[in-house]
Design a protein around this motif. Structure first.
Motif, mmCIF file in Angstrom:
data_model
loop_
_atom_site.group_PDB
_atom_site.id
_atom_site.type_symbol
_atom_site.label_atom_id
_atom_site.label_comp_id
_atom_site.label_asym_id
_atom_site.label_seq_id
_atom_site.Cartn_x
_atom_site.Cartn_y
_atom_site.Cartn_z
ATOM 1 N N TRP A 22 35.935 35.492 51.541
ATOM 2 C CA TRP A 22 37.017 34.326 51.478
ATOM 3 C C TRP A 22 37.709 34.312 50.026
ATOM 4 C CZ3 TRP A 22 37.806 29.387 49.265
ATOM 5 C CH2 TRP A 22 39.058 28.656 50.029
ATOM 6 N N LEU A 23 38.977 34.407 49.918
ATOM 7 C CA LEU A 23 39.821 34.181 48.649
ATOM 8 C C LEU A 23 40.871 33.114 48.736
ATOM 9 C CD1 LEU A 23 40.234 35.032 45.679
ATOM 10 C CD2 LEU A 23 41.843 37.094 46.361
ATOM 11 N N SER A 24 40.932 32.081 48.329
ATOM 12 C CA SER A 24 41.574 31.172 48.178
ATOM 13 C C SER A 24 43.157 31.524 47.742
ATOM 14 C CB SER A 24 41.311 29.769 47.730
ATOM 15 O OG SER A 24 41.118 29.805 46.399
ATOM 16 N N HIS A 25 44.211 30.886 48.089
ATOM 17 C CA HIS A 25 45.469 31.203 47.539
ATOM 18 C C HIS A 25 45.470 31.072 45.914
ATOM 19 C CE1 HIS A 25 47.164 30.562 51.729
ATOM 20 N NE2 HIS A 25 47.180 31.876 51.512
ATOM 21 N N ARG A 26 44.726 29.735 45.447
ATOM 22 C CA ARG A 26 44.735 29.611 44.179
ATOM 23 C C ARG A 26 43.791 30.559 43.326
ATOM 24 N NH1 ARG A 26 42.400 23.699 42.731
ATOM 25 N NH2 ARG A 26 41.457 24.111 44.586
ATOM 26 N N ASP A 27 42.990 30.903 43.830
ATOM 27 C CA ASP A 27 41.840 32.055 43.123
ATOM 28 C C ASP A 27 42.825 33.296 43.121
ATOM 29 O OD1 ASP A 27 40.093 29.917 42.696
ATOM 30 O OD2 ASP A 27 38.768 30.387 44.162
ATOM 31 N N CYS A 28 43.519 33.572 44.270
ATOM 32 C CA CYS A 28 43.986 35.085 43.987
ATOM 33 C C CYS A 28 44.979 35.180 43.160
ATOM 34 C CB CYS A 28 44.578 35.144 45.546
ATOM 35 S SG CYS A 28 45.503 36.635 45.885
ATOM 36 N N ALA A 29 46.044 33.880 42.957
ATOM 37 C CA ALA A 29 47.177 33.719 42.073
ATOM 38 C C ALA A 29 46.500 33.824 40.564
ATOM 39 C CB ALA A 29 47.795 32.578 42.278
ATOM 40 N N HIS A 30 45.392 33.263 40.304
ATOM 41 C CA HIS A 30 44.500 33.385 38.947
ATOM 42 C C HIS A 30 44.113 34.737 38.833
ATOM 43 C CE1 HIS A 30 42.064 32.321 35.847
ATOM 44 N NE2 HIS A 30 41.069 32.600 36.358
ATOM 45 N N LEU A 31 43.386 35.214 39.760
ATOM 46 C CA LEU A 31 43.026 36.612 39.668
ATOM 47 C C LEU A 31 44.261 37.830 39.216
ATOM 48 C CD1 LEU A 31 40.842 38.695 39.489
ATOM 49 C CD2 LEU A 31 40.840 38.921 42.128
ATOM 50 N N PHE A 32 45.408 37.578 39.820
ATOM 51 C CA PHE A 32 46.305 38.472 39.701
ATOM 52 C C PHE A 32 46.804 38.359 38.280
ATOM 53 C CE2 PHE A 32 47.873 39.616 44.347
ATOM 54 C CZ PHE A 32 46.685 40.140 44.487
ATOM 55 N N ASP A 33 46.817 36.993 38.042
ATOM 56 C CA ASP A 33 47.512 36.653 36.467
ATOM 57 C C ASP A 33 46.571 37.302 35.514
ATOM 58 O OD1 ASP A 33 49.242 35.120 34.653
ATOM 59 O OD2 ASP A 33 47.212 34.164 34.170
ATOM 60 N N ARG A 34 45.295 37.309 35.748
ATOM 61 C CA ARG A 34 44.224 37.741 34.757
ATOM 62 C C ARG A 34 44.566 39.441 34.688
ATOM 63 N NH1 ARG A 34 44.168 35.158 31.235
ATOM 64 N NH2 ARG A 34 42.665 36.461 30.420
ATOM 65 N N CYS A 35 44.728 39.933 36.152
ATOM 66 C CA CYS A 35 44.731 41.550 35.828
ATOM 67 C C CYS A 35 46.092 41.597 35.026
ATOM 68 C CB CYS A 35 45.148 41.752 37.516
ATOM 69 S SG CYS A 35 43.331 41.713 38.201
ATOM 70 N N ILE A 36 47.228 41.036 35.403
ATOM 71 C CA ILE A 36 48.623 41.378 34.605
ATOM 72 C C ILE A 36 48.238 41.272 33.150
ATOM 73 C CG2 ILE A 36 50.936 40.683 34.418
ATOM 74 C CD1 ILE A 36 50.702 40.062 37.436
ATOM 75 N N GLN A 37 47.571 40.219 32.840
ATOM 76 C CA GLN A 37 47.562 40.026 31.315
ATOM 77 C C GLN A 37 46.454 41.043 30.736
ATOM 78 O OE1 GLN A 37 47.684 36.201 29.996
ATOM 79 N NE2 GLN A 37 48.450 35.361 31.952
ATOM 80 N N ALA A 38 45.703 41.663 31.596
ATOM 81 C CA ALA A 38 44.745 42.570 31.026
ATOM 82 C C ALA A 38 45.080 43.551 29.961
ATOM 83 C CB ALA A 38 44.223 43.196 32.207
ATOM 84 N N ASP A 39 44.450 43.879 28.841
ATOM 85 C CA ASP A 39 44.606 44.716 27.944
ATOM 86 C C ASP A 39 43.930 46.125 27.816
ATOM 87 O OD1 ASP A 39 46.162 45.409 25.423
ATOM 88 O OD2 ASP A 39 44.596 44.498 24.309
ATOM 89 N N TYR A 40 43.982 46.866 28.921
ATOM 90 C CA TYR A 40 43.545 48.001 29.025
ATOM 91 C C TYR A 40 43.897 48.628 30.416
ATOM 92 C CZ TYR A 40 40.354 45.181 32.118
ATOM 93 O OH TYR A 40 39.986 44.299 33.159
ATOM 94 N N GLY A 41 43.636 49.976 30.465
ATOM 95 C CA GLY A 41 44.245 50.674 31.834
ATOM 96 C C GLY A 41 43.867 50.079 33.121
ATOM 97 N N TYR A 42 42.491 50.030 33.842
ATOM 98 C CA TYR A 42 42.332 49.656 34.872
ATOM 99 C C TYR A 42 40.794 49.061 34.756
ATOM 100 C CZ TYR A 42 39.944 54.002 35.827
ATOM 101 O OH TYR A 42 38.953 55.034 35.807
ATOM 102 N N GLU A 43 40.584 48.442 35.885
ATOM 103 C CA GLU A 43 39.298 47.952 36.130
ATOM 104 C C GLU A 43 39.159 47.650 37.570
ATOM 105 O OE1 GLU A 43 35.406 47.042 35.542
ATOM 106 O OE2 GLU A 43 37.034 47.516 33.659
ATOM 107 N N ILE A 44 37.978 48.127 38.255
ATOM 108 C CA ILE A 44 37.763 47.840 39.569
ATOM 109 C C ILE A 44 37.009 46.559 39.560
ATOM 110 C CG2 ILE A 44 36.852 48.593 41.813
ATOM 111 C CD1 ILE A 44 37.599 51.364 40.851
ATOM 112 N N VAL A 45 37.388 45.606 40.383
ATOM 113 C CA VAL A 45 36.744 44.264 40.583
ATOM 114 C C VAL A 45 36.849 43.652 42.091
ATOM 115 C CG1 VAL A 45 36.644 43.509 38.218
ATOM 116 C CG2 VAL A 45 38.435 42.628 39.826
ATOM 117 N N TYR A 46 35.705 42.768 42.382
ATOM 118 C CA TYR A 46 35.886 42.197 43.546
ATOM 119 C C TYR A 46 36.765 40.907 43.352
ATOM 120 C CZ TYR A 46 32.647 45.085 45.990
ATOM 121 O OH TYR A 46 31.921 46.345 46.496
ATOM 122 N N GLY A 47 37.730 40.555 44.185
ATOM 123 C CA GLY A 47 38.634 39.228 44.260
ATOM 124 C C GLY A 47 38.083 38.537 45.279
#
Length: 66
Positions: free
Chosen positions: A2-27
């Motif tokens: 389960w991933l709440s809408h609030r946590d999903c938005a936070h995770l996407f925001d953190r991914c967009i602001q990340a300062d590197y090429g890519y990372e694979i994480v569980y959301g």
């Protein structure tokens, strides 16, 4: 898991602001009964989920505290 809408938005925001090429994480939210680790997302993205599936009904509504 389960991933709440609030946590999903936070995770996407953190991914967009990340300062590197890519990372694979569980959301997923910070669920009591999770079997995937979100430690990598916390470490590299500063992801801090606030919701827990145990606090919500099957319909996605918050459970009453009473």
């Amino acid at each position: 898991m389960w991933l709440s809408h609030r946590d999903c938005a936070h995770l996407f925001d953190r991914c967009i602001q990340a300062d590197y090429g890519y990372e694979i994480v569980y959301g997923i939210s910070d669920n009591d009964r999770k079997y995937y680790s979100i430690e990598r997302a916390k470490a590299v993205l500063d992801y801090e989920p606030v919701d827990n599936s145990a606090d919500y009904t099957f319909e996605g509504e918050p459970k009453d505290e009473a």
